[in-house]
Design an enzyme around this catalytic site. Structure first.
Site, PDB file in Angstrom:
ATOM      1  N   LYS A 177      17.915 -46.452  -2.457  1.00 52.18           N
ATOM      2  CA  LYS A 177      18.917 -45.201  -3.638  1.00 52.18           C
ATOM      3  C   LYS A 177      18.999 -43.982  -2.068  1.00 52.18           C
ATOM      4  O   LYS A 177      17.661 -43.383  -2.794  1.00 52.18           O
ATOM      5  CB  LYS A 177      18.933 -45.213  -4.515  1.00 52.18           C
ATOM      6  CG  LYS A 177      19.463 -44.388  -5.609  1.00 52.18           C
ATOM      7  CD  LYS A 177      19.430 -43.406  -7.076  1.00 52.18           C
ATOM      8  CE  LYS A 177      19.077 -42.589  -6.769  1.00 52.18           C
ATOM      9  NZ  LYS A 177      19.853 -41.495  -6.510  1.00 52.18           N
ATOM     10  N   GLU A 252       5.261 -40.651  -3.046  1.00 54.86           N
ATOM     11  CA  GLU A 252       4.772 -39.605  -1.792  1.00 54.86           C
ATOM     12  C   GLU A 252       5.657 -38.286  -3.027  1.00 54.86           C
ATOM     13  O   GLU A 252       6.736 -38.750  -3.186  1.00 54.86           O
ATOM     14  CB  GLU A 252       5.624 -39.987  -0.945  1.00 54.86           C
ATOM     15  CG  GLU A 252       5.518 -40.969  -0.147  1.00 54.86           C
ATOM     16  CD  GLU A 252       3.701 -41.024   0.091  1.00 54.86           C
ATOM     17  OE1 GLU A 252       3.642 -39.582   0.299  1.00 54.86           O
ATOM     18  OE2 GLU A 252       2.907 -41.735   0.214  1.00 54.86           O
ATOM     19  N   CYS A 286       7.625 -31.130   1.484  1.00 57.30           N
ATOM     20  CA  CYS A 286       6.707 -31.375   1.341  1.00 57.30           C
ATOM     21  C   CYS A 286       4.803 -31.176   1.110  1.00 57.30           C
ATOM     22  O   CYS A 286       5.030 -31.236   0.447  1.00 57.30           O
ATOM     23  CB  CYS A 286       6.718 -33.020   1.139  1.00 57.30           C
ATOM     24  SG  CYS A 286       6.137 -34.343   1.775  1.00 57.30           S
ATOM     25  N   GLU A 385       5.371 -25.726  -6.119  1.00 58.02           N
ATOM     26  CA  GLU A 385       6.117 -26.013  -4.862  1.00 58.02           C
ATOM     27  C   GLU A 385       7.774 -25.393  -5.193  1.00 58.02           C
ATOM     28  O   GLU A 385       7.928 -25.248  -6.507  1.00 58.02           O
ATOM     29  CB  GLU A 385       6.488 -27.281  -5.116  1.00 58.02           C
ATOM     30  CG  GLU A 385       6.995 -27.519  -4.115  1.00 58.02           C
ATOM     31  CD  GLU A 385       6.860 -29.406  -3.791  1.00 58.02           C
ATOM     32  OE1 GLU A 385       7.421 -29.973  -4.797  1.00 58.02           O
ATOM     33  OE2 GLU A 385       6.924 -30.392  -2.829  1.00 58.02           O
TER      34      GLU A 385
HETATM   35  P1  NAD Z   1      13.702 -35.750  -6.865  1.00 55.80           P
HETATM   36  O1  NAD Z   1      12.335 -35.894  -7.407  1.00 55.80           O
HETATM   37  O2  NAD Z   1      14.151 -34.625  -8.221  1.00 55.80           O
HETATM   38  O3  NAD Z   1      14.422 -36.638  -6.625  1.00 55.80           O
HETATM   39  C1  NAD Z   1      13.806 -37.568  -5.650  1.00 55.80           C
HETATM   40  C2  NAD Z   1      15.072 -39.236  -5.914  1.00 55.80           C
HETATM   41  O4  NAD Z   1      14.697 -39.721  -7.075  1.00 55.80           O
HETATM   42  C3  NAD Z   1      16.739 -38.791  -5.605  1.00 55.80           C
HETATM   43  O5  NAD Z   1      17.237 -40.052  -4.538  1.00 55.80           O
HETATM   44  C4  NAD Z   1      16.278 -39.191  -6.844  1.00 55.80           C
HETATM   45  O6  NAD Z   1      18.077 -39.624  -7.952  1.00 55.80           O
HETATM   46  C5  NAD Z   1      15.793 -39.902  -7.845  1.00 55.80           C
HETATM   47  N1  NAD Z   1      15.692 -39.859  -9.202  1.00 55.80           N
HETATM   48  C6  NAD Z   1      16.163 -38.715 -10.030  1.00 55.80           C
HETATM   49  N2  NAD Z   1      15.532 -39.364 -10.819  1.00 55.80           N
HETATM   50  C7  NAD Z   1      15.474 -40.256 -11.225  1.00 55.80           C
HETATM   51  C8  NAD Z   1      14.783 -41.901 -12.037  1.00 55.80           C
HETATM   52  N3  NAD Z   1      14.401 -40.485 -13.564  1.00 55.80           N
HETATM   53  N4  NAD Z   1      14.636 -42.282 -11.953  1.00 55.80           N
HETATM   54  C9  NAD Z   1      14.692 -43.522 -10.380  1.00 55.80           C
HETATM   55  N5  NAD Z   1      14.699 -42.362  -9.908  1.00 55.80           N
HETATM   56  C10 NAD Z   1      15.538 -40.885  -9.802  1.00 55.80           C
HETATM   57  O7  NAD Z   1      13.519 -34.377  -5.434  1.00 55.80           O
HETATM   58  P2  NAD Z   1      14.354 -34.498  -5.129  1.00 55.80           P
HETATM   59  O8  NAD Z   1      15.011 -32.804  -4.810  1.00 55.80           O
HETATM   60  O9  NAD Z   1      15.044 -34.584  -4.086  1.00 55.80           O
HETATM   61  O10 NAD Z   1      13.059 -33.881  -3.299  1.00 55.80           O
HETATM   62  C11 NAD Z   1      11.680 -32.988  -3.712  1.00 55.80           C
HETATM   63  C12 NAD Z   1      10.508 -33.590  -3.800  1.00 55.80           C
HETATM   64  O11 NAD Z   1      10.218 -34.682  -2.879  1.00 55.80           O
HETATM   65  C13 NAD Z   1       9.858 -32.041  -3.935  1.00 55.80           C
HETATM   66  O12 NAD Z   1       8.784 -31.891  -4.796  1.00 55.80           O
HETATM   67  C14 NAD Z   1       8.993 -32.746  -2.536  1.00 55.80           C
HETATM   68  O13 NAD Z   1       7.870 -32.147  -2.298  1.00 55.80           O
HETATM   69  C15 NAD Z   1       9.166 -34.786  -2.633  1.00 55.80           C
HETATM   70  N6  NAD Z   1       8.845 -35.456  -1.284  1.00 55.80           N
HETATM   71  C16 NAD Z   1       8.086 -35.539  -0.520  1.00 55.80           C
HETATM   72  C17 NAD Z   1       7.350 -35.837   0.554  1.00 55.80           C
HETATM   73  C18 NAD Z   1       6.038 -36.759   0.986  1.00 55.80           C
HETATM   74  O14 NAD Z   1       6.261 -37.541   1.525  1.00 55.80           O
HETATM   75  N7  NAD Z   1       5.241 -36.417  -0.626  1.00 55.80           N
HETATM   76  C19 NAD Z   1       8.599 -36.811   1.536  1.00 55.80           C
HETATM   77  C20 NAD Z   1       9.548 -35.347   0.676  1.00 55.80           C
HETATM   78  C21 NAD Z   1       9.991 -34.858  -0.890  1.00 55.80           C
END
Ligand code: NAD
Length: 491
Positions: A177, A252, A286, A385
């Protein structure tokens, strides 16, 4: 560009028939629509993945056979490098050279895990020396089963590859997804799977919103493993859902990573890595080193050069030449970053540079590269963040001071140390409470090396052999080899 869901080897419309907009963040225009998947679609996708895992050939193929498919995926990606890179620019807003780098890395990730799949053939019988010679034992690796891969929008195709490639290499089947902000390149994995003849159901892609399409994956009893990348609150929700039926989960999550600059560092080198550490990919990284700690004596000359270079960064459309800062991914994220900047100002921090929308750009979600100084250690802007082009700079007096300040965070994804003193670099690296430490650099990421965080930055590691292990069970097979009877009950 695809607009349907990819399930069981075919493109199908979502059960609800609903679509949602794909918006180009550089122009704010709707450029496409994709399907809004829901629980019914997820159920179809999981059923297909389950069938392909339980009754299909995929998990029973040799590693070398699976490697053939992974290499074919890499070849396809490389052949479509320019097209996929442009698609990423359109969907995410990042500059083209950065998008190209992502897509090259995506292909490289499939090549790397193809090698790992082959190696597994050769090394999948680890003999274990036991304390009793009446027995022999070995450890054998097997695929975990159906993997749900839920990914964010900052490196859309690459973040998907970090999960899909090791999962396929291990023999798992996958339901992917992508983020609702960036579905386009992830969907291309479907076209590529069809083109190379990946068996039906091995890779399924459901686009849609988190609550509608992500949550049903985490709740589905047919899913064995969740690989999640995203924010801490969503990670927590994913873990809660996975706990219900004890799914294997790796997370992650976010970060607020420190960079410590000691006074023995060459100012030009420090400035270059501070810039790369926070402004690359619009700061939507991230592991961005968004908290910079500078030894007091170096602070003034360093800030002067840092501000000078930051002001030179060319902001604009990702396809424009020499642009180093593209658009923020979406209106929502753009507003979040602007709010964070306002919050920093309200908390009394000083804006040393940037701090808003760049002058002369009327359309698109653009934000100036922004530097904050004079904030409190407990302030929101220093601790939370932002996920945008905003860096906070503070001073420190001693090494001990710097270590304490760097570790004073609920996150622990990465840390960078700038110093000409090798011994100090090693010493401070060991003291950092973070999973990724860079010395005299910030951000370089290698498929071969482990990636993941301490504290609230996550659980588990991706990439390298560690990322492969995420998708493998370890089975013990022990044999009684003595000719003598066991003679516990029957003497
Ligand atoms: P997010 O948590 O809003 O969404 C991530 C994914 O989860 C999306 O596909 C979203 O649709 C899905 N999602 C949302 N609610 C959900 C639920 N209840 N159940 C299952 N899936 C759900 O994050 P974002 O805004 O897309 O990304 C930014 C965040 O990701 C930042 O905090 C960043 O630090 C982190 N990030 C971490 C890494 C790493 O390797 N540690 C890499 C990239 C991004």
């Amino acid at each position: 560009m695809q607009d349907k869901l990819f399930i069981n080897g075919e493109w199908i419309a979502s059960a609800s028939g609903k679509m949602f907009d794909v918006i180009d963040p550089s122009s704010e225009e709707v450029v496409h629509q994709v399907s809004a998947g829901n629980a019914t679609d997820v159920d179809l996708a999981v059923t297909a993945a389950r069938e392909a895992f339980d009754n299909g050939p995929w998990p029973k193929l040799s590693g070398a056979e699976r490697a053939g498919y992974l290499r074919a995926i890499a070849t396809e990606i490389n052949e479509r490098l320019d097209e996929l890179s442009k698609m990423e620019v359109l969907d995410n807003g990042k500059p083209y050279p950065e998008a190209k780098w992502d897509i090259e890395d995506t292909a490289g990730c499939f090549e790397f895990y193809a090698d790992m799949a082959e190696e597994l053939d050769a090394n999948n019988n680890e003999n274990i020396t036991l304390s009793m010679e009446e027995f022999t034992s070995k450890a054998v690796k097997e695929p975990i089963g159906v993997a749900g891969a839920i990914v964010p929008w900052n490196f859309p195709m690459l973040m998907a590859a970090w999960k899909v490639a090791p999962a396929l290499a291990a023999g798992c089947t996958v339901v992917l997804k992508p983020s609702e902000m960036t579905s386009l390149t992830a969907l291309e994995f479907g076209s590529i799977a069809q083109k190379i003849g990946l068996p039906a159901g091995v890779l399924n892609i459901v686009t849609g919103f988190g609550v509608d399409a992500g949550a049903p994956i985490t709740a589905h009893p047919g899913v064995d493993k969740i690989g999640f990348t995203g924010s801490v609150p969503t990670g927590s929700a994913v873990m809660t859902a996975a706990a219900r039926d004890i799914k294997n989960v790796s997370l992650e999550l976010g970060g607020k990573s420190p960079m410590i600059v000691f006074k023995d560092t060459d100012i030009e080198k420090a400035v270059e890595w501070i810039l790369f550490g926070i402004f690359w990919n619009q700061g939507e990284v991230c592991s961005a080193t968004s908290r910079v700690l500078v030894e007091e004596e170096l602070y003034e000359p360093l800030m002067e050069r840092l501000i000078e270079e930051t002001k030179k960064i060319k902001i604009g459309h990702g396809m424009e030449e020499d642009v180093l800062l593209g658009a923020i991914v979406s209106k929502q994220q753009y507003e979040k970053v602007l709010e964070a900047i306002e919050r920093g100002k309200a908390d009394g921090a000083t804006v040393a540079c940037g701090g808003g929308r760049p002058a002369g750009i009327d359309k698109g979600y653009y934000i100036e590269p922004t530097i904050f100084t004079d904030m409190e250690e407990d302030s929101w802007i220093w601790q939370e963040e932002i996920f945008g082009p905003v860096v906070c700079v503070k001073t420190f007096k001693t090494e001990e001071d710097a270590i304490r300040m760097a570790n004073y965070s609920r996150f622990g994804l990465a840390a960078a140390i700038m110093s000409e003193d090798e011994a100090r670099g090693e010493r401070v690296a060991k003291a950092m409470q973070a999973g990724i430490i860079w010395i005299n650099c910030s951000q370089p990421t290698f498929t071969e090396a482990p990636w993941g965080g301490y504290k609230q930055s996550g659980i588990g590691r991706e990439l390298g052999k560690w990322g492969f292990e995420n998708y493998l069970h370890t089975k013990q097979i022990t044999r009684y080899v003595s000719d003598d009877p066991w003679a516990w009950y029957i003497k």
